[in-house]
Scaffold this motif. Sequence first.
Motif, PDB file in Angstrom:
ATOM      1  N   THR A 130      17.623  12.977  18.629  1.00 45.73           N
ATOM      2  CA  THR A 130      18.336  13.599  19.766  1.00 45.73           C
ATOM      3  C   THR A 130      19.241  14.762  19.366  1.00 45.73           C
ATOM      4  N   SER A 131      19.080  15.264  18.138  1.00 45.92           N
ATOM      5  CA  SER A 131      19.821  16.469  17.777  1.00 45.92           C
ATOM      6  C   SER A 131      18.956  17.651  18.202  1.00 45.92           C
ATOM      7  N   THR A 132      19.473  18.437  19.133  1.00 47.16           N
ATOM      8  CA  THR A 132      18.665  19.513  19.717  1.00 47.16           C
ATOM      9  C   THR A 132      19.437  20.825  19.621  1.00 47.16           C
ATOM     10  N   ASP A 133      18.763  21.918  19.861  1.00 43.22           N
ATOM     11  CA  ASP A 133      19.451  23.221  19.842  1.00 43.22           C
ATOM     12  C   ASP A 133      20.548  23.270  20.889  1.00 43.22           C
ATOM     13  N   TRP A 134      20.319  22.617  22.026  1.00 40.07           N
ATOM     14  CA  TRP A 134      21.302  22.682  23.105  1.00 40.07           C
ATOM     15  C   TRP A 134      22.377  21.606  22.974  1.00 40.07           C
ATOM     16  N   ALA A 135      22.139  20.551  22.241  1.00 40.36           N
ATOM     17  CA  ALA A 135      23.150  19.502  22.062  1.00 40.36           C
ATOM     18  C   ALA A 135      22.986  18.860  20.679  1.00 40.36           C
ATOM     19  N   PRO A 136      23.374  19.606  19.626  1.00 37.62           N
ATOM     20  CA  PRO A 136      23.204  19.085  18.264  1.00 37.62           C
ATOM     21  C   PRO A 136      24.223  17.997  17.915  1.00 37.62           C
ATOM     22  N   TRP A 137      23.846  17.127  17.003  1.00 38.34           N
ATOM     23  CA  TRP A 137      24.766  16.115  16.479  1.00 38.34           C
ATOM     24  C   TRP A 137      25.522  16.666  15.271  1.00 38.34           C
ATOM     25  N   HIS A 138      26.731  16.122  15.068  1.00 37.39           N
ATOM     26  CA  HIS A 138      27.488  16.391  13.854  1.00 37.39           C
ATOM     27  C   HIS A 138      27.900  15.061  13.255  1.00 37.39           C
ATOM     28  N   VAL A 139      27.740  14.935  11.955  1.00 37.70           N
ATOM     29  CA  VAL A 139      28.139  13.709  11.261  1.00 37.70           C
ATOM     30  C   VAL A 139      29.478  13.977  10.586  1.00 37.70           C
ATOM     31  N   VAL A 140      30.516  13.315  11.080  1.00 35.68           N
ATOM     32  CA  VAL A 140      31.873  13.531  10.570  1.00 35.68           C
ATOM     33  C   VAL A 140      32.263  12.373   9.650  1.00 35.68           C
ATOM     34  N   PRO A 141      32.663  12.668   8.408  1.00 39.23           N
ATOM     35  CA  PRO A 141      33.079  11.613   7.482  1.00 39.23           C
ATOM     36  C   PRO A 141      34.289  10.881   8.076  1.00 39.23           C
ATOM     37  N   ALA A 142      34.235   9.545   8.128  1.00 37.40           N
ATOM     38  CA  ALA A 142      35.236   8.829   8.931  1.00 37.40           C
ATOM     39  C   ALA A 142      36.101   7.844   8.148  1.00 37.40           C
ATOM     40  N   ASP A 143      36.024   7.871   6.817  1.00 37.91           N
ATOM     41  CA  ASP A 143      36.858   6.935   6.062  1.00 37.91           C
ATOM     42  C   ASP A 143      38.323   7.377   5.990  1.00 37.91           C
ATOM     43  N   ARG A 144      38.579   8.637   6.211  1.00 35.28           N
ATOM     44  CA  ARG A 144      39.964   9.144   6.203  1.00 35.28           C
ATOM     45  C   ARG A 144      40.293   9.690   7.581  1.00 35.28           C
ATOM     46  N   ASN A 145      41.386   9.191   8.135  1.00 35.08           N
ATOM     47  CA  ASN A 145      41.743   9.565   9.512  1.00 35.08           C
ATOM     48  C   ASN A 145      41.992  11.056   9.673  1.00 35.08           C
ATOM     49  N   TRP A 146      42.652  11.667   8.699  1.00 39.03           N
ATOM     50  CA  TRP A 146      42.991  13.092   8.836  1.00 39.03           C
ATOM     51  C   TRP A 146      41.766  13.985   8.751  1.00 39.03           C
ATOM     52  N   VAL A 147      40.730  13.524   8.020  1.00 40.24           N
ATOM     53  CA  VAL A 147      39.494  14.322   7.938  1.00 40.24           C
ATOM     54  C   VAL A 147      38.766  14.304   9.280  1.00 40.24           C
ATOM     55  N   LYS A 148      38.672  13.112   9.851  1.00 39.64           N
ATOM     56  CA  LYS A 148      37.870  13.047  11.086  1.00 39.64           C
ATOM     57  C   LYS A 148      38.586  13.715  12.254  1.00 39.64           C
ATOM     58  N   ALA A 149      39.911  13.639  12.276  1.00 34.59           N
ATOM     59  CA  ALA A 149      40.650  14.319  13.350  1.00 34.59           C
ATOM     60  C   ALA A 149      40.469  15.829  13.207  1.00 34.59           C
ATOM     61  N   VAL A 188      23.485  18.090  12.223  1.00 29.99           N
ATOM     62  CA  VAL A 188      22.143  17.553  12.009  1.00 29.99           C
ATOM     63  C   VAL A 188      21.188  18.604  12.567  1.00 29.99           C
ATOM     64  N   GLU A 189      20.502  19.299  11.684  1.00 25.23           N
ATOM     65  CA  GLU A 189      19.623  20.378  12.146  1.00 25.23           C
ATOM     66  C   GLU A 189      18.512  19.808  13.024  1.00 25.23           C
ATOM     67  N   PRO A 190      18.364  20.346  14.224  1.00 21.87           N
ATOM     68  CA  PRO A 190      17.310  19.860  15.119  1.00 21.87           C
ATOM     69  C   PRO A 190      15.949  19.875  14.426  1.00 21.87           C
ATOM     70  N   GLY A 191      15.242  18.764  14.586  1.00 19.56           N
ATOM     71  CA  GLY A 191      13.914  18.662  13.981  1.00 19.56           C
ATOM     72  C   GLY A 191      13.939  18.178  12.536  1.00 19.56           C
ATOM     73  N   ARG A 192      15.153  18.016  11.963  1.00 20.04           N
ATOM     74  CA  ARG A 192      15.255  17.538  10.575  1.00 20.04           C
ATOM     75  C   ARG A 192      15.928  16.168  10.581  1.00 20.04           C
ATOM     76  N   PRO A 193      15.614  15.328   9.578  1.00 20.44           N
ATOM     77  CA  PRO A 193      16.226  13.992   9.541  1.00 20.44           C
ATOM     78  C   PRO A 193      17.746  14.040   9.330  1.00 20.44           C
ATOM     79  N   ALA A 194      18.460  13.111   9.950  1.00 23.52           N
ATOM     80  CA  ALA A 194      19.928  13.070   9.832  1.00 23.52           C
ATOM     81  C   ALA A 194      20.363  12.700   8.414  1.00 23.52           C
ATOM     82  N   ARG A 195      19.586  11.851   7.737  1.00 23.80           N
ATOM     83  CA  ARG A 195      19.872  11.411   6.364  1.00 23.80           C
ATOM     84  C   ARG A 195      21.295  10.923   6.175  1.00 23.80           C
ATOM     85  N   LEU A 196      21.684   9.921   6.935  1.00 23.81           N
ATOM     86  CA  LEU A 196      23.044   9.378   6.835  1.00 23.81           C
ATOM     87  C   LEU A 196      23.338   8.841   5.440  1.00 23.81           C
ATOM     88  N   ALA A 197      22.331   8.249   4.816  1.00 22.59           N
ATOM     89  CA  ALA A 197      22.535   7.647   3.493  1.00 22.59           C
ATOM     90  C   ALA A 197      23.003   8.681   2.474  1.00 22.59           C
TER      91      ALA A 197
END
Length: 274
Positions: A220-239, A11-20
């Motif tokens: 709360t996605s910042t340069d020092w602590a950015p968020w990552h959105v991990v696709p979670a419907d498949r266990n092997w992808v998220k691991a 999630v680029e800091p300062g930009r919307p997460a856009r989960l949808a």
Amino acid sequence: MSADALARLRVEPGRPARLAERDPRDTLGLEKADAKQRTTELRDRIDELQYRLYAEGTRAVLLVLQGMDASGKDGVIRRVFDGVNPQGVRVSSFKAPVGAELQHDYLWRIHAVLPPRGTIGVFNRSHYEDIVTVGVLGLAPEKVWKRRGAHVREFERLLTDEGTASVKVYLHVSKDEQRDRLQERVDDPEKRWKFRRGDLEVNERYDEYVAAYDAALTETSTDWAPWHVVPADRNWVKAYATAALLCETLERLDPELPDAPEGLPAHGRDENEA
Ligand code: AMP
Ligand code: MG
């Protein structure tokens, strides 16, 4: 996974997460067998780098795992850390606060269990519950939880400045997959113990939770602590994706073995002896 695929999770800091607009079923261009093999390799590398982190003894890493109920946080922890030295990793799970936790500010219990230098801390839920869950369930007045995004940004800046790198992962599960997993808690005798009365309500309020996470991740996605959105419907992808993100941070820290102590005898043990 290419550096590019990894970068897209950010999630680029300062930009919307856009989960949808992010697909919980995304495979990141991988096949299951390949992803599993790579996860094993990443685990070995995480173990090596943690050893160095400990030897170096000056820095720590915090992996924050957030996600709705049944997004699979426990499974990710099992898959990513299986085979990593247990002495180097500490997992902390956060439930609804009780007792002394309620007598302090919401970051008190968080700060108390941060990873010591040389180790990896894993948060199964975190201070983000105090924004998202508290907000959705109305457990505190809006003005109380709304100002917490600003606290948390600065709190995580403090951690970074003082030597703890944050890796923040949001496990993005779809509404249908979440419903199926919650239903399994009813159908599968091995999983029934997990069922809570509120579980079905969580799925009914899925859209509200996503909206709350969207806002919190964006804030709360910042340069020092950015968020990552991990696709979670498949266990092997998220691991795989979580291991790759953690490994990437450890590689960036590049912990170094300190010099040998002075007074090391000139002739060590005979190499052939072992
Ligand atoms: P689980 O992770 O399945 O064991 O569930 C823990 C529960 O505790 C979840 O429903 C969380 O939303 C809840 N929880 C954790 N931290 C907080 C918090 N700070 N405030 C309210 N609920 C919380
Ligand atoms: Mg749960």
